[in-house]
Design an enzyme around this catalytic site. Structure first.
Site, PDB file in Angstrom:
ATOM      1  CG  ASP A 105      31.186  24.912  17.340  1.00 32.29           C
ATOM      2  OD1 ASP A 105      31.390  23.824  16.771  1.00 32.29           O
ATOM      3  OD2 ASP A 105      32.066  25.709  18.228  1.00 32.29           O
ATOM      4  CG  HIS A 303      31.559  22.246  12.326  1.00 28.23           C
ATOM      5  ND1 HIS A 303      30.609  21.649  13.018  1.00 28.23           N
ATOM      6  CD2 HIS A 303      32.024  23.318  12.985  1.00 28.23           C
ATOM      7  CE1 HIS A 303      30.905  22.182  14.143  1.00 28.23           C
ATOM      8  NE2 HIS A 303      31.478  23.327  14.121  1.00 28.23           N
TER       9      HIS A 303
END
Length: 329
Positions: A105, A303
């Protein structure tokens, strides 16, 4: 053969502007693990023992503003240049001259820029979930402001000081649970449902989180660990990363379009908006990541890739590390 490894060790090490908390496991070549938002060193809990067993010194940090690391008051203390300096300071504090850096991320962006700005220290780079996109184009805040149409893109929402804090901090645990669920493969909103990356003009991000659903990778204990850290620190340090994107764009002007040439790996999730929105960035890897050794999209993954699919991620990372030139591993 996998080796027996000691338990994790927690440390605080000095940096030019404070201290960084790290968790270390194993011995061997240094692999630095950098988390994203809204996480901590704990997001690497599955990778630390796997990398240690494969013969590496695995070190997961709390990024500046998170967990037990220093939390400067000034918003501009969270610009990318400072975070790269923190990573370099960690490597040197551990008595090493070089390391492999892996990020997820926001950590992927920090890892890529660490390799770009300090190739003398970071010999190889791994990127999880967020593809490498070289600096370039219009000012980031202008781009994000145009993305929402009648709604507001979450990055613009996060950029306004105090606004997201007012939503999150009254119920940190509940907000985190919803945010994690919104971006996890098994709990994310169905196709066609309102997108949790956008905010209605009179609403909040939380309005679009799945209600009462926990992703399979997240236990109540895991959620407690994350929530306890943010309840103690608040969210401003973490959110200040978003509030420095224009500063980063200015600071890194000399690196416009620059590739990262070191040996690299990318792992993304096929259901992650980061990989679908940035598909062109992945296609550009032959130019932007000329040292790329492996690029993988995990089918049906969201994610939080190293937590959703730890066995696969660990295998890809250890295979990649084993394939690196001796000076890089």
């Amino acid at each position: 053969m996998a080796r027996h490894v000691a338990e994790t060790t927690h440390r605080l090490v000095s940096t030019p502007e404070g201290r960084i908390h790290l968790v270390e496991q194993g011995t061997g070549p240094l692999v630095l693990l950098v988390h994203g938002f809204p996480e901590s060193w704990y997001s690497w809990r599955h990778q630390l023992p796997a990398l240690a067993a494969a013969g590496y010194c695995a070190v997961a940090i709390d990024v500046r503003g998170y967990g037990r690391s220093s939390k400067p008051a000034a918003t501009d203390a969270y610009r990318m240049l400072h975070l790269v300096e923190d990573n370099v300071a960690v490597v040197h504090a551990l008595g090493e001259r070089s390391a492999v850096v892996i990020g997820h991320d926001w950590g992927a962006g920090i890892a890529a820029n660490s390799a770009l700005l300090r190739p003398d220290v970071f010999r190889a780079v791994g990127l999880l979930s967020v593809p490498y996109t070289p600096r370039g184009g219009p000012r980031p805040s202008d781009v994000f402001a145009r993305m929402g149409g009648d709604e507001e893109f979450y990055v613009s929402y996060f950029q306004e000081p105090g606004r997201a804090e007012a939503e999150i901090e009254p119920d940190v645990r509940g907000w985190l649970a919803g945010f994690y669920a919104a971006l996890s493969a098994d709990t994310m909103p169905a196709p066609g449902a309102p997108d949790p990356h956008f905010v209605s003009r009179a609403g909040t991000l939380r309005d679009r989180f799945p209600a009462g659903r926990m992703p399979a990778w997240l236990s109540e204990r895991d959620l407690d660990v994350y929530a306890a850290e943010f309840e103690r620190t608040g969210l401003s340090g973490a959110l200040n990363r978003y509030r420095n994107m224009d500063r980063d764009w200015e600071d890194l002007a000399a690196f416009d379009g620059a590739p990262v040439p070191q040996p690299s790996v990318f792992i993304g999730g096929s259901l992650d908006a980061s990989t679908t929105w940035l598909a062109d960035a992945i296609e550009a890897y032959p130019v932007t990541l000329p040292g790329l050794l492996s690029s993988r999209l995990l089918d049906g993954c969201g994610h939080w890739i190293q937590q959703e699919r730890p066995v696969e991620v660990n295998r890809i990372l250890t295979d990649w590390l084993a394939a690196l030139p001796a000076t890089a591993s």
